[in-house]
Design a protein around this motif. Structure first.
Motif, PDB file in Angstrom:
ATOM      1  N   SER A   1      -5.576   2.916  10.159  1.00 44.40           N
ATOM      2  CA  SER A   1      -4.819   3.652   9.547  1.00 44.40           C
ATOM      3  C   SER A   1      -4.717   3.397   7.949  1.00 44.40           C
ATOM      4  N   LEU A   2      -4.963   2.349   7.632  1.00 48.12           N
ATOM      5  CA  LEU A   2      -4.940   1.738   6.139  1.00 48.12           C
ATOM      6  C   LEU A   2      -6.413   2.609   5.513  1.00 48.12           C
TER       7      LEU A   2
ATOM      8  N   ILE B   1      -5.960   5.293   2.556  1.00 48.10           N
ATOM      9  CA  ILE B   1      -6.921   5.377   1.192  1.00 48.10           C
ATOM     10  C   ILE B   1      -7.677   6.547   1.031  1.00 48.10           C
ATOM     11  N   LYS B   2      -8.410   6.792   2.085  1.00 48.64           N
ATOM     12  CA  LYS B   2      -9.251   8.029   1.998  1.00 48.64           C
ATOM     13  C   LYS B   2      -8.469   9.410   1.592  1.00 48.64           C
ATOM     14  N   ASN B   3      -7.237   9.475   2.259  1.00 44.56           N
ATOM     15  CA  ASN B   3      -6.395  10.784   1.883  1.00 44.56           C
ATOM     16  C   ASN B   3      -5.985  10.703   0.519  1.00 44.56           C
ATOM     17  N   LEU B   4      -5.613   9.366  -0.059  1.00 45.35           N
ATOM     18  CA  LEU B   4      -4.819   9.350  -1.451  1.00 45.35           C
ATOM     19  C   LEU B   4      -5.970   9.666  -2.357  1.00 45.35           C
TER      20      LEU B   4
ATOM     21  N   ASN C   1       1.075  -1.316   0.111  1.00 45.43           N
ATOM     22  CA  ASN C   1      -0.001   0.014  -0.049  1.00 45.43           C
ATOM     23  C   ASN C   1       0.939   1.252   0.115  1.00 45.43           C
ATOM     24  N   ILE C   2       1.968   1.232   1.039  1.00 47.09           N
ATOM     25  CA  ILE C   2       2.871   2.313   0.720  1.00 47.09           C
ATOM     26  C   ILE C   2       3.389   2.554  -0.654  1.00 47.09           C
ATOM     27  N   ASN C   3       3.893   1.437  -1.135  1.00 45.90           N
ATOM     28  CA  ASN C   3       4.623   1.651  -2.467  1.00 45.90           C
ATOM     29  C   ASN C   3       3.689   2.100  -3.365  1.00 45.90           C
TER      30      ASN C   3
ATOM     31  N   PHE D   1     -12.727   3.295  15.355  1.00 47.11           N
ATOM     32  CA  PHE D   1     -11.651   2.585  14.716  1.00 47.11           C
ATOM     33  C   PHE D   1     -12.354   1.594  13.809  1.00 47.11           C
ATOM     34  N   TRP D   2     -11.665   1.085  12.682  1.00 44.85           N
ATOM     35  CA  TRP D   2     -12.035  -0.044  11.682  1.00 44.85           C
ATOM     36  C   TRP D   2     -11.378  -1.302  12.017  1.00 44.85           C
ATOM     37  N   GLU D   3     -12.020  -2.483  11.996  1.00 45.54           N
ATOM     38  CA  GLU D   3     -11.580  -3.623  11.926  1.00 45.54           C
ATOM     39  C   GLU D   3     -11.803  -4.643  10.839  1.00 45.54           C
ATOM     40  N   LYS D   4     -10.907  -5.425  10.501  1.00 47.86           N
ATOM     41  CA  LYS D   4     -11.374  -6.422   9.281  1.00 47.86           C
ATOM     42  C   LYS D   4     -11.470  -7.739  10.431  1.00 47.86           C
TER      43      LYS D   4
END
Length: 897
Positions: free
Chosen positions: A501-502, A506-509, A48-50, A473-476
């Motif tokens: 954080s993930l 994604i939202k900020n991107l 995801n960072i890449n 907070f979000w959980e999978k």
């Protein structure tokens, strides 16, 4: 005794080997499963960072590729609107300097002619800023590879190699990474052409990648298509490919097998002995199309690969060595127990032989009991070891684990669950997971989850929960059931991973990409609108000026005066438009200077009304000011405040009904002073009120004979807010509008108003071609000045019969009736667009063969391309050249003949 030890060793081996093998297989299975989960999490995070780094890198580079196209269009427009090359070069030098100062990322911005000689070079330095190079220092760049490759490309952005800057055949120190971007400057008739060259500072792109990976465990590399380090493991190995001497260190030599895998694919992820590799290919051509610039092509010298690398030693969890130690310790304990039990067993067998002499029945009973005891001990040991391993794994797990009974009441949570939710473990035990409900999901969501797990199936999904402190907070999550021997559900087990954080990343991107696209569209819309508004008055100015300058045209003094009056009117309108645009630009950039002082608001309004009285008399409008009983003092910039009043009152006059009224009133209350301007005009429809303060949007008045720029209200709103004021309005269709501006009420003395002067200029005519033979023309134009200009141009040619229409509907009817040889049509007609009118003519059998030339103030390349694609025989932009107009008539009529 020897036989005893032999039997003991034999029994030990017989039991120890299968038990230890099962133990080791089970232990390694659990350990490696957890290790794989650990590696998978790292791989997902770094991927995801890449991906984010790649997309930010692409978005930043797209902006710079677009800059070369924008500068090329500016150069083309600069030479197209001026025949004074020296002045044009000076103007472009200023534009390049401003562009370099604002962007702060271009080492050089150059304009190079087609022979390879620099015409303009702007150097930028962080300490000295932007500097325009003197003519004496301009160089010949004809032998440079980027010039040779860029100058032969048509409508194509060329991207050079990513390398270090070289001056006088020596690599510049300290290292200065450079990417050269070129775009051709389009040719105009008898105008210079050449190449825009941008030296992009590559360190900005590399620093961007470093900032993204500042908190990552991975090392981010950037290499070219040969594997050379652009950003490598250390500064010592970077840019070695630029030097001829020394041992070459590159990605292809450091990791030859891994590099071979990367060259075969565009992107991917794999693990080798060295570690984890996550790579993607950065290709300027693909993402240039990706960001909506499909009409531009890209030619690049090379592509780049972005590689995230995690060393293999970082792919092992911190508990790895501890787990192996515990596994080895378990093997030793099992071996000791088996060795001990084997001895006990053999000892008991000897005793049994002795006891067998006494009582055979007792011996059998003891033997059976001994066997049962051994089995019980082994089973309990296995259960103990398995429970211990599972307990340790769950306790140390990086994901949350919760176990409930069949009714959903919590019986166990691991430390990670407590840490994430901020509840103590004793607060959670016997409670229900519903205490974490955030309200973000409806009841059907939870009913579906409960229905799934109660049926014995496993539930997967993402859940938004709330912590003890109220934060979300979000959980999978994965929730399954535990059943007893009869298949009845006794417990539920939930395994959850924190993905908050993930989600934010994604939202900020997505938000960043949307903002970049909106900024690009807003810039194109502003340029298109500004081009149209500037060219409309220029058409009358240049057209009538060309008529006055013709030596072979006999004009009376009255006609000359009328031409001059129309030039002056259009020139004043153009000056107001330019001043408004400059004001708007200065206010939005924050560069406007305000001289704040306390003034009498009523006194300034009275002065403004004196200036506007002639306009009110001309439009038969009554100006009524309701003066307050005492002075109304406000703290503002006097000049800008008068500008606000002039804009509001002049609008109220111009957009009023015949014999209407404009009323100005004052109000002071609660320390605030407000000035209201009310008119008796037609009002503003609710559907258009949202666009009232948008620049260049005249809410439909652009198709009327009311003069205006469409910027006044936008400037007024910005000025009011700049002086800490507020502007509001109320409008009712058919009843009029009321605009109110408010400022803080204070005490102050008055000051005077400054004066503003203006200048104007003219251009010479182009050479004309005289049409031959008798022909009929039809001109469809709603603007009175433009019709008069067109008629004046055609008047000397008695062989040309001219008819004119004021709108599209009238023009279509006249075309069917008169069947002219050639039609000139404005695009922005009041009743329908020129494109729609052309479509009607093209579909009518009576007018199908008549050639139509577009004549419009829209001069952006996309407008010309659109007209050509629609089928127009030509496209002339306002202000048009009389020579170009006559040449188009001759060329089209000759071709038709």
């Amino acid at each position: 005794m020897k036989n005893y030890h032999h039997n003991r060793m034999k029994g030990f081996v017989f039991i120890f080997v299968p038990v230890v093998l099962c133990f080791i297989v089970a232990g390694y299975s659990v350990i490696f499963q957890q290790k794989n989960a650990f590696v998978t999490k790292i791989e997902l995070t770094e991927s995801n960072i890449n991906q984010m780094a790649e997309e930010l890198f692409e978005a930043m580079l797209v902006t710079h590729l677009s800059d070369s196209v924008i500068l090329s269009d500016i150069v083309t427009a600069g030479f197209a609107d001026s025949q004074n090359y020296e002045k044009a070069y000076n103007n472009l030098s200023g534009i390049f300097s401003t562009f370099a100062s604002n962007s702060r990322i271009y080492d050089h911005i150059r304009l190079i002619d087609k022979s390879g000689k620099e015409q303009i070079r702007v150097n930028w330095d962080i300490t000295r800023g932007a500097e325009v190079a003197p003519d004496s220092s301009l160089q010949i760049k004809a032998d440079r590879p980027y010039f040779k490759k860029g100058i032969v490309l048509d409508d194509t952005v060329y991207v050079s190699r990513f390398d270090l800057n070289i001056e006088n055949n020596i690599i510049e120190q300290p290292f200065k990474p450079i990417i050269r971007i070129t775009y051709p400057v389009k040719s105009h008739e008898n105008k210079p052409d050449g190449l825009i060259v941008l030296n992009l500072l590559g360190s900005e792109l590399i620093d961007l990648l470093s900032r993204i990976h500042v908190n990552s465990t991975a090392h981010l590399y950037l290499v070219n298509d040969k594997g050379d380090w652009l950003k490598g493991p250390s500064p010592d190995v970077e840019w070695q490919f630029m030097f001829e001497k020394g041992v070459k260190n590159s990605m292809s030599t450091a990791y030859p097998d891994e590099w071979q895998k990367m060259t075969d694919r565009q992107n991917g992820t794999f693990i080798s002995d060295a570690g984890l590799f996550i790579f993607s290919t950065v290709n300027p051509e693909s993402f240039f199309k990706k960001y909506g610039l499909c009409e531009r092509r890209v030619s690049m010298e090379e592509t780049w690969k972005m590689i995230s690398f995690i060393d293999s030693k970082h792919l092992k969890p911190k508990w790895w060595n501890r787990a192996l130690f515990l596994l080895f310790s378990g093997v030793l304990i099992i071996g000791f127990l088996i060795w001990y039990l084997t001895g006990v067993h053999l000892k008991r067998k000897q005793d049994e032989k002795k006891l067998r002499l006494y009582k055979e029945d007792l011996e059998r009973l003891v033997k059976e009991r001994t066997i049962m005891l051994e089995r019980e001990i082994e089973e309990k040991e296995k259960i103990y070891q398995q429970s211990r391993k599972l307990s340790m794994a769950v306790e140390a797990s990086p994901v949350s684990v919760v176990i409930t009974d069949s009714e959903g009441n919590i019986e166990y949570v691991n430390p990670k669950f407590s840490e994430l939710t901020q509840y103590e473990i004793n607060e959670l035990i016997s409670n229900n997971p519903r205490i974490l409900k955030s309200g973000k999901h409806n009841e059907n969501f939870y009913k579906n989850m409960w229905r799934t797990i109660k049926s014995g199936r496993e539930w997967y999904g993402e859940i938004c929960n709330i912590k003890k402190d109220g934060s979300l907070f979000w959980e999978k999550a994965s929730i399954g059931s535990i059943k007893n021997e009869t298949g009845e559900i006794t417990h539920f087990v939930g395994v959850k991973e924190d993905i908050t954080s993930l989600k934010k990343m994604i939202k900020n991107l997505k938000k960043s990409r949307a903002e970049a696209r909106r900024a690009n569209r807003a810039k194109s819309l502003f340029l298109s609108s500004m081009s149209h508004e500037l060219r409309t008055p220029l058409n009358s100015i240049l057209g009538f000026a060309q008529l006055l300058m013709e030596d072979d045209r006999v004009l009376t003094a009255e006609t000359k005066r009328m031409y001059a009056e129309k030039i002056v009117l259009s020139g004043r309108h153009l000056l107001r438009l330019i001043n408004d645009i400059l004001d708007l630009a200065k206010i939005e950039s924050g560069k406007i200077d305000l001289s704040m002082e306390v003034i009498d608001a009523c006194n300034v309004v009275e002065h403004a009304l004196e200036l506007l009285q002639p306009l009110a008399d001309k439009n038969n409008i009554v100006l009524d000011i309701i003066a307050p009983q005492s002075p109304v003092h406000i703290k503002v910039d006097r000049t800008r405040y008068q500008q606000i009043i002039l804009n509001l009152v002049s609008n109220a006059i111009k957009y009023n009904l015949p014999d209407g009224m404009v009323k100005i009133s004052f109000s002071v209350q609660s320390g605030s002073a407000s000035i209201s301007v009310a008119d008796t005009g037609p009002g503003i429809p609710d559907s258009r009120q949202g666009s009232l303060f948008r620049p260049f949007d005249r809410l439909g008045a652009e198709n009327s004979n009311i003069e205006g720029t469409g910027i006044g209200l936008a400037i007024t709103k910005l000025l009011v807010e700049k002086m800490d004021g507020q502007i509001t309005f109320k409008s009712t269709a058919g009843k009029g509008s009321v605009f109110t501006v408010g400022f803080a009420h204070v005490e102050v003395e008055e000051n005077g108003l400054p004066m503003i002067s203006d200048t104007s200029s003219y251009e010479k005519n182009n050479e004309k071609r005289v049409p031959q033979g008798d022909h009929s023309l039809l001109y469809i134009e709603d603007n009175e000045f433009n019709r008069y200009l067109f008629e004046a141009v055609i008047a000397p040619y008695k062989n040309l019969k001219l008819d004119m229409a004021v709108n599209a509907g009238q023009g279509i009817e006249m075309a069917r009736k008169l069947k002219p040889d050639l039609i000139f049509m404005d695009i922005g007609l009041p009743d329908m667009s020129g494109y729609k009118a052309f479509e009607c003519l093209s579909q009518d059998p009576e007018t199908l063969g008549i050639p139509v030339v577009a004549l419009s103030a829209n001069a952006m390349p996309m407008d010309i391309k659109k007209a050509t694609k629609a089928g127009f025989k030509g496209y002339l932009t306002k202000p048009f050249s009389i020579g170009d107009l006559l040449s188009s008539i001759v060329n089209i009529l000759e071709t038709k003949s």
